[in-house]
Design an enzyme around this catalytic site. Structure first.
Site, PDB file in Angstrom:
ATOM      1  CG  HIS A 230      -0.115   0.176   2.520  1.00  0.00           C
ATOM      2  ND1 HIS A 230       0.578  -0.859   3.123  1.00  0.00           N
ATOM      3  CD2 HIS A 230       0.125   1.264   3.307  1.00  0.00           C
ATOM      4  CE1 HIS A 230       1.186  -0.430   4.201  1.00  0.00           C
ATOM      5  NE2 HIS A 230       0.936   0.866   4.339  1.00  0.00           N
ATOM      6  CG  ASP A 232       1.782   5.114   4.645  1.00  0.00           C
ATOM      7  OD1 ASP A 232       1.216   4.002   4.533  1.00  0.00           O
ATOM      8  OD2 ASP A 232       2.820   5.286   5.306  1.00  0.00           O
ATOM      9  CG  HIS A 287       5.104   1.062   2.667  1.00  0.00           C
ATOM     10  ND1 HIS A 287       4.548   2.184   2.077  1.00  0.00           N
ATOM     11  CD2 HIS A 287       4.530   0.982   3.893  1.00  0.00           C
ATOM     12  CE1 HIS A 287       3.708   2.760   2.911  1.00  0.00           C
ATOM     13  NE2 HIS A 287       3.657   2.044   4.028  1.00  0.00           N
ATOM     14  NE  ARG A 297       9.531  -4.948  10.961  1.00  0.00           N
ATOM     15  CZ  ARG A 297       8.733  -3.960  10.562  1.00  0.00           C
ATOM     16  NH1 ARG A 297       7.429  -4.113  10.536  1.00  0.00           N
ATOM     17  NH2 ARG A 297       9.237  -2.800  10.176  1.00  0.00           N
TER      18      ARG A 297
END
Ligand SMILES: O=C(O)CCC(=O)C(=O)O
Ligand SMILES: [Fe+2]
Length: 374
Positions: A230, A232, A287, A297
């Site tokens: 996607h 941002d 990303h 993570r």
């Protein structure tokens, strides 16, 4: 005037999946198995570690920072930033707040669940509704005060966690203002050229949200997806990641490149609104996040944009007879509505004419999250 949270509320995202208890899943359920032929796994290291294929590092104390930023933004749409002025202790604090939150038992976390027509709270990634498979992650969004939700999560300790969020947001706001001044300088624009920068050039009226993300250890990481590809919707996003890699950015001509964590550095991503403001000079970076077999993570994204009702358009200094405006003016509120409907195609819905050297619109991410660039 609608606030940012009203903008989200008027474009609800309905997610029909129940939130799982990741710790109880010892095999990857089919609903989480992304098509392996679309190869969501990172390229082998030999393809990733070529000299040019490392996200650039920008030192904010370097007088040449604007030109390094221009180079990084044009070729990557992202960079690491060092000497950013955010104390390591604050990065550790926000990371431990995220870790404490996501370690709570599932039923406890659901006390702070994000309502279907809301933006704040615990839940699946908002972008989940655009993909047929589920993502191996959980998130917590903070827009405005987290007090109400934190009281549900930590009836005795909520003040400690509210204080961390408040300090983190204040520090991020200052850094985002600094980055905006440098980004504008890198485009040949001064803050005086941008009315909403305010008389002191501190972008005081900017809006922002904080997104805490957790990517639990995954029994079958090569078939799973932490967060699908996607861009941002922001002007820029400042990301703190813990020491586990997973974030990848799509670099034109190279493919997916892992943004390896650099201790103490923050990652800055260009968002769609900066792409519009720069009249297409700076791509908003596509990303995604891969997951790890044994390690959890965490990341914290500071999603930064203009006041919700300010029109963002290609800056007049970047428009001329040979460089027509590529986009029509749009507020962040309107753009969020377009994004909620059209997701990764949203930019083309506010586009006026075809960009010349911008591959963004030639990039198609299909439902398996494979990318065709053509
Ligand atoms: O976890 C990451 O590294 C990226 C998170 C992200 O892209 C987002 O929250 O929009
Ligand atoms: Fe993102």
């Amino acid at each position: 005037m609608p606030s940012l949270s009203e903008a989200f509320r008027s474009h609800p995202v309905f997610l029909h999946h129940k939130h799982p208890d990741f710790t109880s899943l010892h095999e990857l359920p089919d609903s989480y198995a992304w098509n392996t032929t679309s190869s969501p796994s990172p390229q082998p290291p030999s393809q990733r570690l070529q000299h040019d294929d490392v996200v650039p590092v920008v030192d904010l104390l370097d007088p040449n920072a604007p030109s390094s930023i221009a180079h990084a933004c044009k070729s990557w749409g992202a960079f690491h930033v060092i000497n950013h002025g955010i104390p390591n202790s604050l990065l550790r604090d926000i990371e431990s707040a995220g870790s404490a939150l996501f370690s709570l038992p599932p039923s406890h976390k659901l006390r702070a669940a994000r309502p279907p027509d809301g933006v704040s709270g615990y839940g699946l990634a908002r972008i989940s509704s655009f993909f047929p498979k589920l993502m191996w992650s959980e998130g917590f969004t903070i827009l405005g005060s987290p007090l109400h939700h934190f009281r549900q999560l930590w009836p005795h300790d909520y003040i400690t966690y509210c204080d961390i969020v408040e300090r983190y947001e204040a520090a991020m706001k200052k850094l985002a203002g600094k980055l905006m001044r440098l980004l504008l300088a890198s485009l040949g624009i001064s803050q005086a050229d941008l009315q909403w920068a305010g008389p002191r050039g501190d972008f005081h009226g900017a809006s922002a949200a904080l997104q805490l993300n957790s990517y639990p250890a995954c029994p079958d990481p090569d078939r799973a997806m932490g967060l699908a590809a996607h861009t941002d919707s922001t002007l820029l996003t400042i990301l703190h990641q813990n020491n586990i890699s997973g974030l990848q950015v799509l670099k034109e001509g190279t493919g997916w490149v892992t943004v390896e964590p650099l201790p103490g550095a923050l990652v800055v991503n260009m968002g769609d609104l900066l792409h519009i403001l720069s009249n297409g000079s700076y791509p908003s970076v596509l990303h995604r996040v891969m997951v790890n077999r044994t390690r959890q993570r965490f990341s914290v994204a500071y999603l930064y944009g203009p006041p919700g009702n300010v029109k963002i358009s290609p800056h007049p200094k970047l428009v001329g007879p040979s460089r027509p405006a590529l986009y029509r003016p749009v507020t962040w509120n309107e753009y969020l509505g377009t994004k909620a409907k059209h997701f990764n195609e949203a930019l083309s819905w506010v586009q006026l004419c075809a960009p010349k050297n911008n591959k963004l619109f030639d990039v198609v991410v299909n439902e398996n999250n494979s990318v065709q660039v053509g």
